[in-house]
Scaffold this motif. Structure first.
Motif, PDB file in Angstrom:
ATOM      1  N   PHE A 166     -10.194  -0.637 -17.863  1.00 13.64           N
ATOM      2  CA  PHE A 166     -10.093  -1.386 -16.608  1.00 13.64           C
ATOM      3  C   PHE A 166      -8.651  -1.441 -16.108  1.00 13.64           C
ATOM      4  N   PHE A 167      -7.729  -1.794 -16.986  1.00 12.19           N
ATOM      5  CA  PHE A 167      -6.343  -1.922 -16.554  1.00 12.19           C
ATOM      6  C   PHE A 167      -5.745  -0.575 -16.152  1.00 12.19           C
ATOM      7  N   SER A 168      -6.077   0.482 -16.889  1.00 11.88           N
ATOM      8  CA  SER A 168      -5.499   1.782 -16.549  1.00 11.88           C
ATOM      9  C   SER A 168      -6.121   2.358 -15.280  1.00 11.88           C
ATOM     10  N   ARG A 169      -7.417   2.130 -15.054  1.00 13.71           N
ATOM     11  CA  ARG A 169      -8.025   2.577 -13.804  1.00 13.71           C
ATOM     12  C   ARG A 169      -7.513   1.771 -12.607  1.00 13.71           C
ATOM     13  N   SER A 170      -6.967   0.594 -12.872  1.00  7.54           N
ATOM     14  CA  SER A 170      -6.419  -0.235 -11.799  1.00  7.54           C
ATOM     15  C   SER A 170      -4.945   0.043 -11.557  1.00  7.54           C
ATOM     16  N   SER A 171      -4.375   1.018 -12.241  1.00  8.37           N
ATOM     17  CA  SER A 171      -2.921   1.209 -12.205  1.00  8.37           C
ATOM     18  C   SER A 171      -2.407   1.462 -10.792  1.00  8.37           C
ATOM     19  N   ILE A 172      -3.065   2.329 -10.039  1.00  8.33           N
ATOM     20  CA  ILE A 172      -2.581   2.637  -8.697  1.00  8.33           C
ATOM     21  C   ILE A 172      -2.794   1.465  -7.752  1.00  8.33           C
ATOM     22  N   SER A 173      -3.919   0.755  -7.908  1.00  8.58           N
ATOM     23  CA  SER A 173      -4.193  -0.360  -7.006  1.00  8.58           C
ATOM     24  C   SER A 173      -3.240  -1.525  -7.229  1.00  8.58           C
ATOM     25  N   ILE A 174      -2.599  -1.623  -8.393  1.00 11.67           N
ATOM     26  CA  ILE A 174      -1.629  -2.697  -8.624  1.00 11.67           C
ATOM     27  C   ILE A 174      -0.189  -2.220  -8.417  1.00 11.67           C
ATOM     28  N   GLY A 175      -0.037  -0.992  -7.914  1.00 11.97           N
ATOM     29  CA  GLY A 175       1.278  -0.530  -7.502  1.00 11.97           C
ATOM     30  C   GLY A 175       1.996   0.387  -8.449  1.00 11.97           C
ATOM     31  N   ILE A 176       1.359   0.792  -9.564  1.00 12.62           N
ATOM     32  CA  ILE A 176       1.996   1.736 -10.487  1.00 12.62           C
ATOM     33  C   ILE A 176       1.876   3.138  -9.900  1.00 12.62           C
ATOM     34  N   ALA A 215       0.816  -1.220   0.000  1.00  9.60           N
ATOM     35  CA  ALA A 215       0.000   0.000   0.000  1.00  9.60           C
ATOM     36  C   ALA A 215       0.843   1.261   0.000  1.00  9.60           C
ATOM     37  N   ARG A 216       2.152   1.105   0.136  1.00  7.81           N
ATOM     38  CA  ARG A 216       3.006   2.281   0.232  1.00  7.81           C
ATOM     39  C   ARG A 216       3.270   2.928  -1.118  1.00  7.81           C
ATOM     40  N   SER A 217       3.088   2.212  -2.215  1.00  8.56           N
ATOM     41  CA  SER A 217       3.418   2.761  -3.535  1.00  8.56           C
ATOM     42  C   SER A 217       2.565   3.958  -3.881  1.00  8.56           C
ATOM     43  N   SER A 218       1.399   4.062  -3.245  1.00  6.35           N
ATOM     44  CA  SER A 218       0.507   5.186  -3.552  1.00  6.35           C
ATOM     45  C   SER A 218       0.584   6.285  -2.508  1.00  6.35           C
ATOM     46  N   SER A 219       1.587   6.222  -1.646  1.00 11.68           N
ATOM     47  CA  SER A 219       1.666   7.229  -0.594  1.00 11.68           C
ATOM     48  C   SER A 219       2.053   8.579  -1.175  1.00 11.68           C
ATOM     49  N   ALA A 220       1.625   9.614  -0.505  1.00  7.95           N
ATOM     50  CA  ALA A 220       1.880  10.970  -0.981  1.00  7.95           C
ATOM     51  C   ALA A 220       2.666  11.728   0.068  1.00  7.95           C
ATOM     52  N   PRO A 221       3.454  12.716  -0.337  1.00  3.08           N
ATOM     53  CA  PRO A 221       4.189  13.514   0.637  1.00  3.08           C
ATOM     54  C   PRO A 221       3.227  14.179   1.610  1.00  3.08           C
ATOM     55  N   PRO A 222       3.470  14.064   2.898  1.00  2.23           N
ATOM     56  CA  PRO A 222       2.499  14.576   3.856  1.00  2.23           C
ATOM     57  C   PRO A 222       2.587  16.066   4.110  1.00  2.23           C
ATOM     58  N   SER A 223       3.652  16.700   3.725  1.00 12.60           N
ATOM     59  CA  SER A 223       3.905  18.056   4.197  1.00 12.60           C
ATOM     60  C   SER A 223       2.838  19.073   3.850  1.00 12.60           C
ATOM     61  N   PRO A 224       2.259  19.109   2.582  1.00  9.58           N
ATOM     62  CA  PRO A 224       1.315  20.174   2.288  1.00  9.58           C
ATOM     63  C   PRO A 224      -0.103  19.884   2.708  1.00  9.58           C
ATOM     64  N   TYR A 225      -0.378  18.775   3.366  1.00 10.44           N
ATOM     65  CA  TYR A 225      -1.730  18.338   3.570  1.00 10.44           C
ATOM     66  C   TYR A 225      -2.210  18.585   4.989  1.00 10.44           C
TER      67      TYR A 225
END
Length: 463
Positions: free
Chosen positions: A320-330, A200-210
């Motif tokens: 389908f494959f492109s909408r799944s990109s983040i969920s599969i770690g891209i 689940a870490r591949s989709s993490s975002a920098p926390p600083s501006p949030y």
């Protein structure tokens, strides 16, 4: 206390599966109705009216709920309402033969789908830290992409039963949403202080501006996310801090920076994409070559009526494959590149329109033209899927502070409503693009067919 890694993975699996089912079931009725368009209305009725009734009510929902309604979202009540409206709409379509009643049923299902999509995206903002919210959005988008394939397949299997039985059976699908919501979806507090699994870490975002996450006060948490009430069932600000609701001025201040960054790319991608699908793709037909001329193409296409369903299958698969990109770690696209899918989609629109009107490879090279269109349609679906998932993912992660967060409960509630509004406010962009494309597609298809006839290619007249 931190959960063990196995428990963490189990929670993330349940969260991902819940949002995948939300996306799948919420969008699958939309696809079934489009797939069944030929069976739902008389032959003399323009099929574009189905597309219009299938998108305009959804646009009204995406415009009305974020921009007009105020205060806290009561998710359970809203989702139960969506379920009832969806089932009612499909029953009306199934059991009434008149055109007016069927269009009314389609409008009900469309309204429910639009409101449901908005609601699930807003629900994702209730999960923290940002990796958890991104995980939710990624799997929801994957589910919406799968809906294209599942819906087309379901109607292919059910259509032989007739509209009454086929659509009637489809009307039970929305029941999956409350079942997943009450019995599968983990509650937001389960992720507070939880270790994030590596996948689940591949989709993490920098926390600083949030906006930093602030746990709900105990009395509010019990009201807002209890087992019995789930999420958002309680009264607004019961702890006595006063009612918190964003004003029209607040919402405009939040929405204004999103217009060029997120809304315009989404609008352009969907305008171009659905103009291709509804206005250009029906004219991308070629003579079917013999097995001596090509070995693979005759095995895929047996008549000129097979081209359009094939283009839709290629499109839905790549969406389908492109909408799944983040969920599969891209990793998600950088914010500065969110316009790129729209630029590519504009190029594909122009090229396929030119190919249909003029014939880039000539009318005597159907195999070359076929494979050229095949890969361009695949790229079209990829661009559409990437635009969707990356826009919603980025706006969901971009929780910038517009009001002070100093630990006061009213500020915390305001921050929650701002996150919900921001991710919900951009939904009107893609629906508006689809609606305008439905209006543009009809004269586009007619004009391209006339251009083909003018150069002696008569295939579009045989459909």
């Amino acid at each position: 206390m931190r959960k063990d890694s196995a428990g963490s993975r189990r929670l993330f699996f349940k969260l991902g599966l819940s949002f995948f089912l939300f996306g799948l079931i919420n969008n699958v009725l939309y696809v079934i109705i489009l797939s069944a368009a030929l069976d739902l209305v008389p032959p003399s009725t323009p099929k574009g009216i189905i597309a219009f009734c299938n998108i305009f009510p959804a646009l009204l929902a995406k415009l009305g709920w974020p921009y007009v309604l105020k205060g806290r979202i009561r998710y359970a009540k809203r989702l139960m309402g969506c379920t009832v409206i969806s089932i009612s709409g499909m029953i009306v379509v199934a059991f009434f033969d008149g055109l007016t009643m069927r269009l009314l049923g389609i409008c009900c299902a469309s309204f429910s789908s639009g409101l449901g999509e908005l609601t699930f995206l807003q629900l994702s903002t209730r999960y923290h830290p940002p990796q958890v919210a991104g995980h939710s959005v990624g799997y929801f988008a994957s589910g919406t992409g799968a809906a294209g394939l599942v819906g087309a397949f379901l109607w292919w299997e059910l259509r032989n039963l007739g509209v009454r039985v086929g659509v009637g059976l489809s009307s039970v699908l929305p029941l999956v949403i409350p079942l997943a919501y009450y019995f599968l979806l983990p509650l937001p507090p389960a992720f507070v202080g939880l270790g994030i699994p590596e996948e689940a870490r591949s989709s993490s975002a920098p926390p600083s501006p949030y906006t930093p996450y602030m746990p709900l006060p105990e009395d509010d948490a019990e009201t807002d996310v209890s087992v019995n009430a789930q999420i958002g069932m309680g009264d607004d600000m019961q702890s006595g801090k006063g009612h918190v609701a964003l004003t029209a001025q607040d919402k405009w201040k939040l929405a204004k920076p999103l217009i060029m960054k997120y809304m315009m790319p989404l609008f352009c991608v969907y305008l171009f994409e659905y103009t291709i699908n509804q206005g250009i793709a029906p004219t991308l037909i070629y003579p079917v070559p013999s097995s001596s001329e090509a070995w693979l193409m005759p095995k895929i296409v047996h008549s000129i009526r097979d081209y359009y369903p094939l283009w839709q299958l290629v499109y839905q698969t790549t969406v389908f494959f492109s909408r799944s990109s983040i969920s599969i770690g891209i990793p998600p696209l950088p914010s500065r590149l969110l316009f790129l899918p729209a630029l590519l989609q504009g190029f594909i629109l122009l090229f396929l329109g030119f190919e249909s009107a003029v014939g880039v490879s000539g009318d005597n090279s159907p195999v070359t033209s076929f494979w050229m269109v095949f890969w361009l349609v695949a790229l079209e679906g990829t661009c559409g899927g990437l635009a969707y998932i990356n826009a919603y993912y980025r706006v969901g992660q971009d929780h910038r502070v517009s009001s002070g967060v100093d630990g006061d409960e009213s500020d915390a509630e305001r921050a929650r409503q701002e996150r919900e509004f921001r991710i919900g406010s951009i939904g009107m962009a893609d629906s508006t693009g689809i609606l305008i494309a439905a209006l543009v597609a009809v004269p586009t298809e007619v004009g391209l067919c006339r251009a083909q006839v003018a150069r002696g290619k008569m295939l579009c007249k045989g459909l």
